[in-house]
Motif scaffolding. Structure first.
Motif, short mmCIF file in Angstrom:
data_model
loop_
_atom_site.label_atom_id
_atom_site.label_comp_id
_atom_site.label_asym_id
_atom_site.label_seq_id
_atom_site.Cartn_x
_atom_site.Cartn_y
_atom_site.Cartn_z
N ARG A 152 -5.08 13.59 -5.42
CA ARG A 152 -5.40 12.36 -6.34
C ARG A 152 -4.13 12.15 -7.25
NH1 ARG A 152 -10.08 10.91 -6.21
NH2 ARG A 152 -11.04 12.91 -6.10
N GLY A 153 -3.60 13.33 -7.78
CA GLY A 153 -2.53 13.07 -8.69
C GLY A 153 -1.22 12.45 -7.99
N TRP A 154 -1.00 13.16 -6.64
CA TRP A 154 0.06 12.53 -6.00
C TRP A 154 0.11 11.09 -5.67
CZ3 TRP A 154 0.10 16.82 -1.78
CH2 TRP A 154 0.55 18.09 -2.28
N VAL A 155 -1.22 10.78 -5.43
CA VAL A 155 -1.39 9.21 -5.09
C VAL A 155 -1.06 8.37 -6.36
CG1 VAL A 155 -3.29 7.44 -4.37
CG2 VAL A 155 -2.95 9.71 -2.99
N LYS A 156 -1.85 8.70 -7.33
CA LYS A 156 -1.41 8.23 -8.53
C LYS A 156 0.02 7.96 -8.82
CE LYS A 156 -5.72 8.70 -11.15
NZ LYS A 156 -6.36 8.98 -12.52
N LYS A 157 0.78 9.03 -8.73
CA LYS A 157 2.01 8.95 -9.08
C LYS A 157 2.78 8.07 -8.03
CE LYS A 157 5.92 12.03 -9.38
NZ LYS A 157 6.49 13.48 -9.51
N TYR A 158 2.36 8.10 -6.66
CA TYR A 158 3.29 7.17 -5.93
C TYR A 158 2.81 6.00 -6.15
CZ TYR A 158 3.96 4.88 -1.46
OH TYR A 158 4.27 3.81 -0.53
N GLN A 159 1.45 5.46 -6.45
CA GLN A 159 1.27 4.08 -6.78
C GLN A 159 1.71 3.69 -8.10
OE1 GLN A 159 -3.20 4.43 -6.69
NE2 GLN A 159 -3.37 3.57 -4.70
N LYS A 160 2.14 4.42 -8.98
CA LYS A 160 2.81 4.03 -10.38
C LYS A 160 4.27 3.74 -9.97
CE LYS A 160 2.96 5.13 -15.07
NZ LYS A 160 2.40 3.68 -15.48
N GLN A 161 4.85 4.71 -9.10
CA GLN A 161 6.13 4.20 -8.59
C GLN A 161 6.40 2.85 -7.94
OE1 GLN A 161 6.88 7.86 -6.57
NE2 GLN A 161 7.66 9.01 -8.18
N GLN A 162 5.28 2.59 -7.09
CA GLN A 162 5.68 1.33 -6.46
C GLN A 162 5.26 0.17 -7.27
OE1 GLN A 162 6.41 1.90 -3.10
NE2 GLN A 162 6.67 3.90 -3.82
#
Length: 96
Positions: free
Chosen positions: A41-51
């Protein structure tokens, strides 16, 4: 100091892409990949924030054109709604 991750950047990226493309929940994907669900979940949030585009970023030419078209369509629909409200009020009057 944080210890180095036991997961490679490639593995993280692939896990995030699987989680985003899948119709399964993050918890289900994490279980299949033998990960902690909060880690994924943390990885997904970080990815979405970067996008996300920057808040002060300028619109592209295509985005500006699309915005202009949507604003025009919105004005048309607002005029139609106004007309239909007036028509409904007119026909709702009892002629007797």
């Amino acid at each position: 100091m944080a210890s180095p991750s036991k997961y490679s950047p490639e593995f993280r990226e692939e896990a995030v892409q699987i989680a985003l493309r899948s119709s399964k929940t993050i918890s289900e994907v994490a279980r299949e990949l033998e990960l902690n669900s909060e880690t994924l979940r943390g990885w997904v949030k970080k990815y979405q924030k970067q996008q996300e585009p920057a808040a002060d970023a300028e619109l592209t030419v295509n985005e500006r054109a699309r915005l202009k078209e949507l604003e025009r369509r919105n004005r048309e629909l607002e005029m139609e709604v106004t007309f239909l409200k007036k028509a409904a009020a007119y026909f709702a009057k009892d002629p007797r």
